[in-house]
Design an enzyme around this catalytic site. Structure first.
Site, PDB file in Angstrom:
ATOM      1  CG  ASP A  43      -0.429  -0.138   2.511  1.00 18.62           C
ATOM      2  OD1 ASP A  43       0.828  -0.110   2.477  1.00 18.62           O
ATOM      3  OD2 ASP A  43      -1.306   0.048   3.573  1.00 18.62           O
ATOM      4  CB  SER A  44       4.539   1.622  -0.324  1.00 17.80           C
ATOM      5  OG  SER A  44       4.756   0.667  -0.898  1.00 17.80           O
ATOM      6  CG  ASP A  82       0.700  -3.885   2.157  1.00 18.79           C
ATOM      7  OD1 ASP A  82       1.052  -5.023   2.631  1.00 18.79           O
ATOM      8  OD2 ASP A  82       1.360  -2.871   1.858  1.00 18.79           O
ATOM      9  CE  LYS A 112       3.340  -5.705   3.760  1.00 18.91           C
ATOM     10  NZ  LYS A 112       2.969  -4.763   4.656  1.00 18.91           N
ATOM     11  CD  GLU A 114       0.755  -1.279   8.193  1.00 20.82           C
ATOM     12  OE1 GLU A 114       0.374  -0.458   9.124  1.00 20.82           O
ATOM     13  OE2 GLU A 114       1.200  -0.907   7.069  1.00 20.82           O
ATOM     14  CD  GLU A 181       8.480   0.001   7.246  1.00 21.90           C
ATOM     15  OE1 GLU A 181       7.434  -0.619   6.835  1.00 21.90           O
ATOM     16  OE2 GLU A 181       8.192   1.204   6.758  1.00 21.90           O
TER      17      GLU A 181
END
Ligand code: KIV
Length: 259
Positions: A43-44, A82, A112, A114, A181
């Site tokens: 999602d960057s 993501d 993925k 978080e 990260e």
């Protein structure tokens, strides 16, 4: 070219360092597919493709759209996408619906998400229905406002203890890998030794099971901004700007002769 499978990825722990990189379209996937083990549609893309300040505005439909493009040229690498902000945090059921769309409509092989122990129930729910999950700990960009920026996390002993517990909890829930990260390097090494899952570092030192980099950082596509965790292998942004200038000059001087 045989596709890389999940059992092959997990068997690499402690044997070979694993190479992950992000891609957001078919051309990027073509460049990476034969070289890396895992392509991540991160999602960057909200920041490096859409030019936004953080990843929070990215939608599930946008993640699906970009994954569809990447998937067309992803023949060998394992494809992870993501789950964007608020597509999985509200309930395990919502997470299954979102992840299910990413697999069904776009062809991703894993998702993925978080978060630490608070995500364990969700990870368990996803893996129970056969959706492989990658976790993400440390500097988790979807919590940028809670952190007050993109700075290093788990810097003190309490933070380190919490991160280690989170890692153990998400592994017990079924995550087969997780991104670490922007955390202290010795902590990343300690976590890597303590868990059965693959640890994939970015800004976490060299002792994780693998590394992930953002496409634009890897190739130096941005001239004016380089995140602290970026590892550049070129300066393509500068070169492309020069090429654009050469093109403009050729047009203006009437030297552009197309075949
Ligand atoms: O969104 C992303 O690209 C990521 C990587 C930096 C791990 O999460």
């Amino acid at each position: 070219m045989k596709p890389i499978t999940l059992p092959q990825l997990t068997a690499m722990k402690g044997v070979t360092a694993q190479v992950w990189a992000t891609a957001y379209d078919a051309w990027m996937a073509k460049i990476l597919d034969e070289v890396v083990e895992v392509i991540l549609v991160g999602d960057s893309l909200g920041m490096v493709v859409q030019g936004k300040e953080n990843t929070l505005p990215v939608t599930l439909d946008e993640m699906i759209y970009h994954t569809q493009m990447v998937q067309r040229n992803c023949q060998r690498a394992f494809l992870v996408t993501d789950l964007p902000f608020l597509s999985y945090q509200t309930s395990p059921q919502e997470a299954i619906r979102s992840a299910g769309r990413v697999l069904k409509e776009a062809g991703a092989q894993a998702v993925k998400l978080e978060g630490g122990k608070e995500m364990a129930e969700t990870i368990h729910a996803l893996t129970r229905v056969g959706i492989p999950v990658v976790g993400h700990l440390g500097m988790t960009p979807q919590s940028v406002h809670a952190f007050g920026g993109f700075g290093k996390q788990a810097k003190d002993s309490q933070g380190a203890k919490r991160l280690l517990e989170d890692a153990q909890d998400i592994c017990a829930a079924g995550a087969f890998a997780f991104v670490l990260e922007n955390i202290p390097h010795d902590l990343a090494q300690q976590v890597t030794r303590a868990v059965p899952a693959l640890t994939i570092g970015i800004g976490a030192g060299g002792d994780t099971d693998g590394q992930v980099q953002v496409f634009h950082d890897l190739f130096g596509l941005y001239e004016d901004f380089t995140p602290r965790h970026a590892v550049k292998f070129g300066e393509l942004g500068k070169e492309m700007k020069q090429m654009a200038q050469n093109y403009a000059l050729a047009v203006r001087e009437k030297k552009l002769i197309s075949p």
